[in-house]
Design a protein around this motif. Structure first.
Motif, PDB file in Angstrom:
ATOM      1  N   VAL A 288       0.735  -1.063   0.144  1.00 15.33           N
ATOM      2  CA  VAL A 288      -0.017   0.124   0.023  1.00 15.33           C
ATOM      3  C   VAL A 288       0.898   1.263   0.005  1.00 15.33           C
ATOM      4  CG1 VAL A 288      -1.765   1.288   1.471  1.00 15.33           C
ATOM      5  CG2 VAL A 288      -1.981  -1.148   1.125  1.00 15.33           C
ATOM      6  N   ASP A 289       1.744   1.428   0.850  1.00 12.21           N
ATOM      7  CA  ASP A 289       2.916   2.385   0.898  1.00 12.21           C
ATOM      8  C   ASP A 289       3.574   2.825  -0.342  1.00 12.21           C
ATOM      9  OD1 ASP A 289       2.059   2.742   3.566  1.00 12.21           O
ATOM     10  OD2 ASP A 289       3.759   1.772   4.595  1.00 12.21           O
ATOM     11  N   ILE A 290       3.938   1.668  -1.071  1.00  5.15           N
ATOM     12  CA  ILE A 290       4.838   1.957  -2.201  1.00  5.15           C
ATOM     13  C   ILE A 290       3.991   2.159  -3.107  1.00  5.15           C
ATOM     14  CG2 ILE A 290       4.773  -0.508  -3.224  1.00  5.15           C
ATOM     15  CD1 ILE A 290       7.519  -0.221  -3.953  1.00  5.15           C
ATOM     16  N   MET A 291       2.576   1.768  -3.494  1.00  6.15           N
ATOM     17  CA  MET A 291       1.518   2.212  -4.502  1.00  6.15           C
ATOM     18  C   MET A 291       1.217   3.424  -4.214  1.00  6.15           C
ATOM     19  SD  MET A 291      -1.035  -1.059  -4.487  1.00  6.15           S
ATOM     20  CE  MET A 291      -2.102  -0.385  -5.840  1.00  6.15           C
ATOM     21  N   LYS A 292       1.114   3.958  -3.052  1.00  4.78           N
ATOM     22  CA  LYS A 292       0.804   5.456  -2.648  1.00  4.78           C
ATOM     23  C   LYS A 292       1.800   6.391  -3.149  1.00  4.78           C
ATOM     24  CE  LYS A 292      -0.363   5.044   1.559  1.00  4.78           C
ATOM     25  NZ  LYS A 292      -0.997   5.338   3.163  1.00  4.78           N
ATOM     26  N   ASN A 293       3.172   6.145  -3.104  1.00  5.97           N
ATOM     27  CA  ASN A 293       4.255   6.669  -3.710  1.00  5.97           C
ATOM     28  C   ASN A 293       4.209   6.993  -5.045  1.00  5.97           C
ATOM     29  OD1 ASN A 293       6.684   8.225  -2.892  1.00  5.97           O
ATOM     30  ND2 ASN A 293       7.701   6.642  -4.025  1.00  5.97           N
ATOM     31  N   MET A 295       1.650   6.321  -7.165  1.00 10.60           N
ATOM     32  CA  MET A 295       0.440   7.080  -7.737  1.00 10.60           C
ATOM     33  C   MET A 295       0.673   8.508  -7.649  1.00 10.60           C
ATOM     34  SD  MET A 295      -2.242   4.620  -6.120  1.00 10.60           S
ATOM     35  CE  MET A 295      -3.752   5.324  -6.697  1.00 10.60           C
ATOM     36  N   ALA A 296       1.452   9.229  -6.552  1.00 15.29           N
ATOM     37  CA  ALA A 296       1.580  10.370  -6.461  1.00 15.29           C
ATOM     38  C   ALA A 296       2.912  10.827  -7.210  1.00 15.29           C
ATOM     39  CB  ALA A 296       1.744  10.723  -4.941  1.00 15.29           C
ATOM     40  N   ASN A 297       3.921  10.245  -7.340  1.00 18.58           N
ATOM     41  CA  ASN A 297       5.307  10.626  -7.883  1.00 18.58           C
ATOM     42  C   ASN A 297       5.530   9.961  -9.097  1.00 18.58           C
ATOM     43  OD1 ASN A 297       5.262  12.509  -5.590  1.00 18.58           O
ATOM     44  ND2 ASN A 297       6.154  10.606  -4.395  1.00 18.58           N
ATOM     45  N   LYS A 298       5.136   8.857  -9.651  1.00 18.35           N
ATOM     46  CA  LYS A 298       5.479   8.066 -10.727  1.00 18.35           C
ATOM     47  C   LYS A 298       6.958   7.511 -10.650  1.00 18.35           C
ATOM     48  CE  LYS A 298       3.336  11.816 -13.414  1.00 18.35           C
ATOM     49  NZ  LYS A 298       3.569  13.028 -14.314  1.00 18.35           N
ATOM     50  N   THR A 299       7.201   7.414  -9.376  1.00 18.28           N
ATOM     51  CA  THR A 299       8.393   6.848  -9.072  1.00 18.28           C
ATOM     52  C   THR A 299       8.046   5.537  -7.763  1.00 18.28           C
ATOM     53  OG1 THR A 299       9.229   8.282  -7.328  1.00 18.28           O
ATOM     54  CG2 THR A 299       9.794   8.507  -9.619  1.00 18.28           C
ATOM     55  N   PHE A 300       9.084   4.924  -7.541  1.00 13.44           N
ATOM     56  CA  PHE A 300       8.966   3.759  -6.477  1.00 13.44           C
ATOM     57  C   PHE A 300      10.551   3.307  -6.181  1.00 13.44           C
ATOM     58  CE2 PHE A 300       8.654   1.518 -10.412  1.00 13.44           C
ATOM     59  CZ  PHE A 300       9.433   0.532 -10.387  1.00 13.44           C
ATOM     60  N   SER A 301      10.841   2.993  -4.978  1.00 11.56           N
ATOM     61  CA  SER A 301      12.055   2.574  -4.393  1.00 11.56           C
ATOM     62  C   SER A 301      11.887   1.528  -3.494  1.00 11.56           C
ATOM     63  CB  SER A 301      12.736   3.712  -3.747  1.00 11.56           C
ATOM     64  OG  SER A 301      13.841   3.384  -3.105  1.00 11.56           O
ATOM     65  N   ARG A 302      12.740   0.557  -3.432  1.00 10.20           N
ATOM     66  CA  ARG A 302      12.633  -0.461  -2.412  1.00 10.20           C
ATOM     67  C   ARG A 302      13.935  -0.692  -1.674  1.00 10.20           C
ATOM     68  NH1 ARG A 302      10.810  -6.348  -3.105  1.00 10.20           N
ATOM     69  NH2 ARG A 302      10.519  -6.127  -1.279  1.00 10.20           N
ATOM     70  N   GLY A 303      14.399   0.642  -1.432  1.00 12.83           N
ATOM     71  CA  GLY A 303      15.626   0.681  -0.416  1.00 12.83           C
ATOM     72  C   GLY A 303      16.809   0.733  -1.305  1.00 12.83           C
ATOM     73  N   VAL A 304      16.954   0.848  -2.760  1.00  8.50           N
ATOM     74  CA  VAL A 304      18.093   0.620  -3.313  1.00  8.50           C
ATOM     75  C   VAL A 304      18.054   2.201  -4.236  1.00  8.50           C
ATOM     76  CG1 VAL A 304      19.330  -0.480  -5.354  1.00  8.50           C
ATOM     77  CG2 VAL A 304      17.722  -1.700  -3.959  1.00  8.50           C
ATOM     78  N   SER A 305      17.552   2.168  -5.393  1.00  3.48           N
ATOM     79  CA  SER A 305      17.414   3.526  -6.019  1.00  3.48           C
ATOM     80  C   SER A 305      16.190   4.020  -6.489  1.00  3.48           C
ATOM     81  CB  SER A 305      18.615   3.690  -7.123  1.00  3.48           C
ATOM     82  OG  SER A 305      18.460   2.731  -8.172  1.00  3.48           O
ATOM     83  N   PRO A 306      15.696   5.020  -6.763  1.00  2.37           N
ATOM     84  CA  PRO A 306      14.338   5.140  -7.085  1.00  2.37           C
ATOM     85  C   PRO A 306      14.547   5.048  -8.633  1.00  2.37           C
ATOM     86  CG  PRO A 306      15.216   7.161  -5.976  1.00  2.37           C
ATOM     87  CD  PRO A 306      16.139   5.970  -5.998  1.00  2.37           C
ATOM     88  N   MET A 307      13.034   4.304  -8.974  1.00  2.00           N
ATOM     89  CA  MET A 307      12.932   4.008 -10.369  1.00  2.00           C
ATOM     90  C   MET A 307      11.711   4.612 -10.776  1.00  2.00           C
ATOM     91  SD  MET A 307      13.526  -0.095 -10.357  1.00  2.00           S
ATOM     92  CE  MET A 307      15.335  -0.608  -9.642  1.00  2.00           C
ATOM     93  N   GLY A 308      11.400   4.989 -12.053  1.00  2.00           N
ATOM     94  CA  GLY A 308      10.303   5.479 -12.761  1.00  2.00           C
ATOM     95  C   GLY A 308       9.397   4.640 -13.700  1.00  2.00           C
ATOM     96  N   ALA A 309       8.130   4.687 -13.804  1.00  2.00           N
ATOM     97  CA  ALA A 309       7.323   3.930 -14.614  1.00  2.00           C
ATOM     98  C   ALA A 309       6.142   4.782 -15.065  1.00  2.00           C
ATOM     99  CB  ALA A 309       6.788   2.657 -14.018  1.00  2.00           C
ATOM    100  N   GLU A 310       5.535   4.407 -16.219  1.00  2.00           N
ATOM    101  CA  GLU A 310       4.285   5.017 -16.721  1.00  2.00           C
ATOM    102  C   GLU A 310       3.168   4.430 -16.795  1.00  2.00           C
ATOM    103  OE1 GLU A 310       5.588   5.834 -20.626  1.00  2.00           O
ATOM    104  OE2 GLU A 310       7.300   7.235 -20.513  1.00  2.00           O
ATOM    105  N   ALA A 311       3.018   3.225 -16.085  1.00  2.00           N
ATOM    106  CA  ALA A 311       1.903   2.619 -15.847  1.00  2.00           C
ATOM    107  C   ALA A 311       0.915   3.287 -15.434  1.00  2.00           C
ATOM    108  CB  ALA A 311       2.197   1.078 -15.348  1.00  2.00           C
TER     109      ALA A 311
END
Length: 657
Positions: A288-293, A295-311
């Motif tokens: 839920v937390d990573i989905m919220k991030n 959906m708001a910023n078009k990026t996600f991170s799992r403790g490594v480096s931020p990644m972006g996507a367009e889905a």
């Protein structure tokens, strides 16, 4: 063919297909529509009947020989072994075997694993590494004495999707159609008969396409069962992926930390979550937390480096209660799992499609007309994802400065999506932009109004825009107009404190029994009208399309009281639901008239050339059911074709248009 069918074949020759052909060739093949239409597009993209018949047989033959049914997997495996090579249509996925440093494919229906795949194929089609992709593949069988070597080899593979489209040609051809014609073409392209829908209903259906044409767009649709909420996401496009809401994990959706492989959001234009609703369902907090991030910023991170996507994300699910119950006792998001019934998550939704306004799918809603091959249209929409049409409304309108940045972004993303769908070549008028702007604002307002009920820290927002004339124009939702006594309740109260569900009147469509049975159950028994007998007045009344709770008593009752003859002119009383509407009008007359009075109701309509026998049966059933009721129902076809307008005329001098 209709005039529209002829026109689309003229301007988009080779890119359209008759939509009822899918059923003709599908048989018991469990494949998405876009797979079948890909094949139909190769052999049946024409309006020549002889070519269509030949093409259907060719497609059937291809499916019969090459589509793999699970029950026949052993036979196909034997065929490959005996022939050495064979072409199959199957769902294929690929994974890396780290022990052998090689890629291996799995054929879902064929039931074979560890099929050798070369690196070049994987690089050309990276989606194979994420999930199953429908493909046409050439599979070889070469037995080896070395048990470590699989005998299965993937020689060639072609994902089922169109290779190239002429976008500029598409835009040029679009200019040949009016706006309403284009909307009807899109409706036929997704399989629906546009005559069975009103203007607003068509736009709501097309809202489901916005995630395919708009990057990082988040939409939710909650409503009754059977309205086709997930159909678009599973059948329409090879660029969309439908998954069960309970099956998704962080590694599958975003990134797998163990191997660094990106998940679904990196390879698909749309990720849709089916069966998303359900208060009893549990969701992983980290997800839920990573989905919220994201959906708001078009990026996600799992403790490594931020990644972006367009889905884009689409959430679909069923509601447990009707709208007035939800508004009185909770909110319109009440069906969501507790972890998602969270103001921060909800605030990231750009639009709430009101599923309760979408009719349950019936057989007469499907089209037999021509529409775009869905794979062709999917590629066009994918091309449009890189464009931004959100500023087109600025020429005509200014959105209220009180609306927050997040709300404005949501409104303009929805508007941009609609403009891409309807006006890829531009040329929209002020009235057309206003129509779409109001729907875009309403879709976000529905989200924001519910947030103020869920979380008291969210302030009320005045959703309005200013027209070119400088006038302020307020925007409301249909349910706000229909249930004002419940809509602005806050904070939401616990159902136990408010009372039971039975205290709320369900304003749905009611039963779906046949017209005759329904009408015979309402003979002239002196049943009082359901609404107060208001005095009829001249004037112009506007009701939002799909607004429920507006009965025929309220609309027409006062104007038909005292009439001995009523003439209804409507050229389109053809389908079951249209005959039922006519029946309900007659029921209203029966209820309102005095038991001793005799009233003649005459219908003038147009013949349904495609199914006139069924149309006659519907109309005669109403006449038969009226016997003994005090209402004499008659009907006639307007064979001249001059009756285009809809109106009701009474012998007391009233005319309702």
């Amino acid at each position: 063919m209709s005039d529209l069918d002829s026109k689309i074949n003229e301007h988009f020759a080779g890119y359209v297909v008759r939509k009822d052909l899918v059923k003709a060739v599908k048989g018991n093949a469990i494949v998405p529509t876009y797979v079948l239409e890909y094949l139909l597009g190769q052999y049946c993209a024409t309006d020549d009947e002889a070519s269509i018949e030949s093409g259907i047989e060719t497609v059937k033959d291809i499916l019969r020989k090459h589509y793999v049914h699970r029950s026949e997997a052993g036979l196909i495996q034997s065929t490959i072994k005996e022939k050495g090579r064979y072409k199959v249509i199957d769902q294929v996925s690929v994974s890396l075997n780290e022990k052998t440093d090689s890629y291996e494919a799995v054929f879902e229906n064929l039931g074979i694993k560890k099929v050798a795949v070369d690196s070049g194929t994987v690089k050309a089609h990276p989606k194979l590494l994420v999930t199953g992709v429908w493909c046409i593949a050439d599979v070889q069988y070469e037995f080896s004495e070395d048990h470590r070597i699989s005998p299965w080899i993937l020689e060639a593979i072609k994902p089922i999707q169109i290779a190239k489209v002429d976008y500029e040609g598409f835009k040029t051809a679009r200019a040949a159609f009016s706006t309403e014609e284009w909307i009807d073409i899109l409706m036929q392209s997704i399989g629906f008969n546009p005559d069975a829908f009103g203007h607003r209903s068509k736009l709501l259906q097309l809202m489901r396409l916005i995630p395919f044409v708009e990057r990082n767009y988040n939409i939710i649709e909650l409503g009754p069962k059977g309205t086709g909420k997930s159909h678009i996401y599973s059948e329409f496009s090879p660029h969309g992926q439908l998954i069960s809401g309970g099956e998704v994990t962080v590694p599958k959706l975003f990134v797998n930390n163990s191997n660094g492989r990106i998940g679904l959001v990196g390879y698909w234009d749309v990720v849709a979550f089916d069966e998303f609703a359900g208060r009893e369902k549990k969701a992983n907090k980290a997800l839920v937390d990573i989905m919220k991030n994201y959906m708001a910023n078009k990026t996600f991170s799992r403790g490594v480096s931020p990644m972006g996507a367009e889905a884009s994300f689409a959430f679909v699910g069923n509601t447990d209660h009707n709208v007035p119950f939800m508004l009185k006792n909770s909110d319109l998001f009440e069906a969501l799992p507790a972890q998602f019934h969270d103001s921060a998550f909800i605030d990231r939704l750009h639009a709430y499609l009101p599923g309760w306004e979408v009719d349950v799918i019936r057989s007469e809603m499907f089209t037999s007309g021509y529409g775009f091959i869905v794979d062709y249209l999917a590629e066009i929409l994918r091309h449009l994802r890189s464009e931004d049409f959100s500023n087109r409304a600025d020429v005509f309108f200014k959105v209220s400065p009180q609306i927050s940045t997040r709300d404005r972004d949501a409104i303009f993303k929805t508007l941009s999506g609609y403009l891409k769908l309807l006006f890829p070549d531009g040329g929209e008028t002020e009235a057309e932009v206003e129509d779409l702007l109001r729907l875009a604002m309403e879709s976000r307002k529905r989200v924001k109004d519910q947030l103020t009920r869920i979380d008291s820290t969210y302030p009320d927002v005045d959703f309005h825009y200013v027209g070119s004339d400088g006038a302020k124009r307020a925007v409301t939702t249909v349910e706000e107009e229909e249930f004002p006594q419940f809509y602005h309740l806050k904070p939401a109260l616990d159902p136990k404190e408010q009372g039971s569900e039975d205290e709320v009147v369900d304003v749905g469509r009611g039963d779906t029994s046949e017209p005759v049975a329904a009408l015979q159950g309402n003979s002239a028994s002196g049943t009082p009208p359901q609404s107060k007998k208001l005095q009829p007045e001249e004037g112009h009344k506007v009701y939002a399309e799909n607004r429920k709770g507006i009965s025929y008593d309220m609309l027409f009752g006062p104007y038909t009281d005292g009439a001995q003859r009523i003439v209804v002119t409507d050229p389109y009383i053809r389908f079951y639901y249209q005959a039922r509407n006519m029946m309900e009008f007659v029921e209203m007359v029966i209820r309102r008239k005095a038991p001793e009075d005799q009233v003649a109701v005459h219908l003038v309509t147009g013949p349904d050339d495609g199914n006139i026998a069924q149309q006659r049966e519907f109309l005669e059933s109403i006449s038969t059911a009226c016997l003994g009721s005090g209402v004499d129902f008659t009907w006639a076809f307007d064979t001249s074709g001059t009756a285009h307008a809809r109106d009701i005329v009474t012998d007391t001098g009233w005319k309702i248009e």
